[in-house]
Design a protein around this motif. Structure first.
Motif, PDB file in Angstrom:
ATOM      1  N   LEU A  60       0.821  -1.210   0.000  1.00 33.05           N
ATOM      2  CA  LEU A  60       0.000   0.000   0.000  1.00 33.05           C
ATOM      3  C   LEU A  60       0.855   1.261   0.000  1.00 33.05           C
ATOM      4  O   LEU A  60       0.607   2.200  -0.780  1.00 33.05           O
ATOM      5  N   GLU A  61       1.884   1.342   0.850  1.00 34.52           N
ATOM      6  CA  GLU A  61       2.719   2.535   0.895  1.00 34.52           C
ATOM      7  C   GLU A  61       3.464   2.725  -0.418  1.00 34.52           C
ATOM      8  O   GLU A  61       3.648   3.857  -0.866  1.00 34.52           O
ATOM      9  N   ILE A  62       3.881   1.605  -1.014  1.00 34.29           N
ATOM     10  CA  ILE A  62       4.566   1.716  -2.309  1.00 34.29           C
ATOM     11  C   ILE A  62       3.604   2.263  -3.350  1.00 34.29           C
ATOM     12  O   ILE A  62       3.948   3.147  -4.147  1.00 34.29           O
ATOM     13  N   VAL A  63       2.343   1.724  -3.344  1.00 29.23           N
ATOM     14  CA  VAL A  63       1.352   2.177  -4.324  1.00 29.23           C
ATOM     15  C   VAL A  63       1.075   3.662  -4.144  1.00 29.23           C
ATOM     16  O   VAL A  63       1.012   4.430  -5.119  1.00 29.23           O
ATOM     17  N   LYS A  64       0.952   4.096  -2.905  1.00 26.17           N
ATOM     18  CA  LYS A  64       0.686   5.514  -2.657  1.00 26.17           C
ATOM     19  C   LYS A  64       1.869   6.369  -3.117  1.00 26.17           C
ATOM     20  O   LYS A  64       1.684   7.421  -3.732  1.00 26.17           O
ATOM     21  N   HIS A  65       3.085   5.929  -2.810  1.00 23.31           N
ATOM     22  CA  HIS A  65       4.268   6.692  -3.187  1.00 23.31           C
ATOM     23  C   HIS A  65       4.413   6.766  -4.695  1.00 23.31           C
ATOM     24  O   HIS A  65       4.617   7.855  -5.263  1.00 23.31           O
ATOM     25  N   GLU A  66       4.324   5.641  -5.346  1.00 29.86           N
ATOM     26  CA  GLU A  66       4.503   5.620  -6.801  1.00 29.86           C
ATOM     27  C   GLU A  66       3.377   6.363  -7.493  1.00 29.86           C
ATOM     28  O   GLU A  66       3.589   6.992  -8.531  1.00 29.86           O
ATOM     29  N   SER A  67       2.184   6.302  -6.906  1.00 30.68           N
ATOM     30  CA  SER A  67       1.071   7.031  -7.500  1.00 30.68           C
ATOM     31  C   SER A  67       1.310   8.529  -7.434  1.00 30.68           C
ATOM     32  O   SER A  67       1.068   9.250  -8.399  1.00 30.68           O
ATOM     33  N   ASN A  68       1.812   9.005  -6.298  1.00 35.08           N
ATOM     34  CA  ASN A  68       2.116  10.427  -6.168  1.00 35.08           C
ATOM     35  C   ASN A  68       3.206  10.843  -7.134  1.00 35.08           C
ATOM     36  O   ASN A  68       3.136  11.900  -7.769  1.00 35.08           O
ATOM     37  N   ILE A 134      -5.663   2.447  -6.998  1.00 30.62           N
ATOM     38  CA  ILE A 134      -5.414   1.532  -8.101  1.00 30.62           C
ATOM     39  C   ILE A 134      -6.316   0.312  -7.922  1.00 30.62           C
ATOM     40  O   ILE A 134      -6.653  -0.078  -6.809  1.00 30.62           O
ATOM     41  N   ARG A 135      -6.685  -0.262  -9.042  1.00 29.39           N
ATOM     42  CA  ARG A 135      -7.496  -1.477  -9.035  1.00 29.39           C
ATOM     43  C   ARG A 135      -6.791  -2.539  -9.853  1.00 29.39           C
ATOM     44  O   ARG A 135      -6.239  -2.259 -10.920  1.00 29.39           O
ATOM     45  N   GLU A 136      -6.783  -3.746  -9.368  1.00 30.50           N
ATOM     46  CA  GLU A 136      -6.171  -4.844 -10.094  1.00 30.50           C
ATOM     47  C   GLU A 136      -7.201  -5.984 -10.173  1.00 30.50           C
ATOM     48  O   GLU A 136      -7.771  -6.391  -9.178  1.00 30.50           O
TER      49      GLU A 136
END
Length: 464
Positions: A60-68, A134-136
């Protein structure tokens, strides 16, 4: 009721009781199995969703970081150091920056198809404000995660899709305070679970039918085996009754003949012995009547009872008129008002002598057990294809606890024994048996001190 019918009634009662207990036991067992397996499969399904959500929560933290970073168009390594990836997330979850392929047409971050989960599954990453990141997967979950959070266990099922929401908490580096990082929603279609449960239920149904069939066969076999000694006892008792009744007829006939000769020449009897001779005559008459009744019942209990009766079309009103006239003199001696209302042209198929015996028994009993200046009414009418005969009196009546025994053989109430000592206790049993042989039914209603009402139903035959 004949011994054969009693045995058959007992057999069916035992079979119904045995089947009822077994079916109830099997039904409860199958219901418990179905409920337990259903609960277990649903728990496994929920555990799988939880495992799926826990696995996704690690990114989750990676997804939030990469999304930003993707949205800002730049990459700041100081925001989330590389060692954080390596220390907090296993190598099996690579950096999403290497997996992202841009935004899809809905504005959500897309992932290459070869990285998507199985088509029946879906995973969604939300930030702490419940905003989708994100949705997978291919599942389209239309409801918000707040709907999930309102249900027990954060699990919600709609449109054959079950979803589980897992809140994710994150402890920043060099900090001991845990904060909400976001949410993971794992979803899965319930089709596979529904198929498994349907197979389970069909298996239980088919197994239940097989078990009930085997139980029914076992009930029939066990019932027949358990009642076989009783049936043999009934047959021996019936044979003994017939043989004893037949053998007693000859000596009783001799006694009656001798008494008749003595009574025809009273001058030969010592006056002191006259009462004894009269008592012997009365006892021989009663014994002869009892023996004849027992022999008749033994014959009616046989399988040839229907063949032994000569059945022809008979007018019921004429049979009842003859019977009433036969007992009228006795009713007049007791000042009993003997009334009758008989519809004409009502015919039944039967044996006239035996039917007259039934009605004579009923009407004679009504007169005998009705006190002086009482009333006895005999009615005959037709209801559709049934002839109904009612014999009603204002006699002593029958107690409620005695009504179930009224048609039992050799049974007489204490009050009846006082009112009529010469009775044998077989009249009602013979009447019931004869009516059943004629395809009819007899019953009684009564109230102590008010009177009794016997009614007989017989099938009507159309006289050509």
């Amino acid at each position: 009721m004949s011994n054969f019918k009693q045995l058959r009634t007992v057999r069916w009662r035992l079979m119904r009781s045995y089947l009822g207990i077994m079916v109830a036991t099997l039904g409860i067992s199958f219901l418990v199995v179905e409920r337990w397996v259903t609960y277990d499969l649903n728990q496994q399904f929920n555990d799988y969703l939880l495992q799926l959500a826990e696995a996704a929560s690690q990114t989750l933290e990676i997804v939030k970081h990469e999304s930003n970073e993707h949205k800002e168009g730049e990459y700041d390594k100081d925001q989330l150091p590389e060692e954080h990836y390596q220390s907090n997330y296993p190598k099996t979850y690579p950096k999403l920056a290497d997996l992202m392929a841009g935004y899809d047409r809905h504005g959500t971050l897309a992932v290459p198809k070869h990285r998507l989960l199985y088509y029946a599954q879906g995973v969604e990453w939300f930030d702490e404000k419940q905003k989708l990141i994100i949705r997978e997967g291919d599942l389209d979950v239309t409801w918000s995660i707040s709907d999930n959070l309102e249900h027990s266990g954060n699990i919600l099922e709609r449109n054959k899709i079950r979803s589980l929401v897992l809140p994710v908490f994150y402890t920043p580096p060099r900090s001991e305070t845990e904060r909400l990082s976001g949410y993971i929603r794992a979803s899965h279609i319930t089709g596979v679970l529904d198929i498994q449960l349907e197979r389970l239920r069909w298996g239980l149904i088919i197994g239940g039918l097989v078990a009930v069939s085997l139980t029914a066969w076992g009930a029939i076999w066990l019932t027949n085996k358990s009642l076989q000694p009783i049936g043999e006892s009934f047959e021996r008792l019936k044979q003994f009754t017939a043989d004893a009744s037949h053998e007693l007829r000859s000596p009783l006939t001799a006694i009656k003949s001798s008494i008749s000769v003595l009574q025809s020449h009273p001058e030969r009897i010592d006056p002191v012995d006259k009462n004894k001779v009269d008592a012997i005559a009365d006892a021989s008459y009663r014994m002869t009547h009892l023996v004849e009744d027992l022999l008749l019942l033994a014959r009616l209990d046989g399988s040839v009872a229907l063949m032994s009766l000569e059945k022809i079309p008979l007018p019921l009103d004429e049979i009842l008129e003859d019977t009433i006239e036969f007992v009228r003199s006795e009713a007049e001696q007791k000042d009993i008002d003997l009334n009758f209302s008989l519809d004409s042209d009502i015919w039944v198929l039967g044996d006239g002598q035996q039917l007259q015996r039934v009605f004579s028994n009923l009407i004679d009993n009504a007169v005998q057990y009705t006190p002086k200046e009482g009333k006895v009414t005999v009615s005959l009418f037709a209801d559709n294809e049934t002839a109904i005969i009612i014999v009603e009196d204002t006699g002593i009546g029958i107690a409620p606890e005695e009504l179930p025994h009224i048609f039992e053989r050799l049974w007489r109430s204490d009050r009846a024994r006082i009112e009529r000592r010469e009775g044998t206790g077989l009249g009602m049993a013979i009447a019931q048996t004869l009516i059943q042989v004629h395809g009819g039914k007899i019953d009684v209603t009564s109230k102590v001190g008010v009177g009794s009402c016997f009614w007989v139903k017989l099938p009507v035959v159309v006289k050509k």
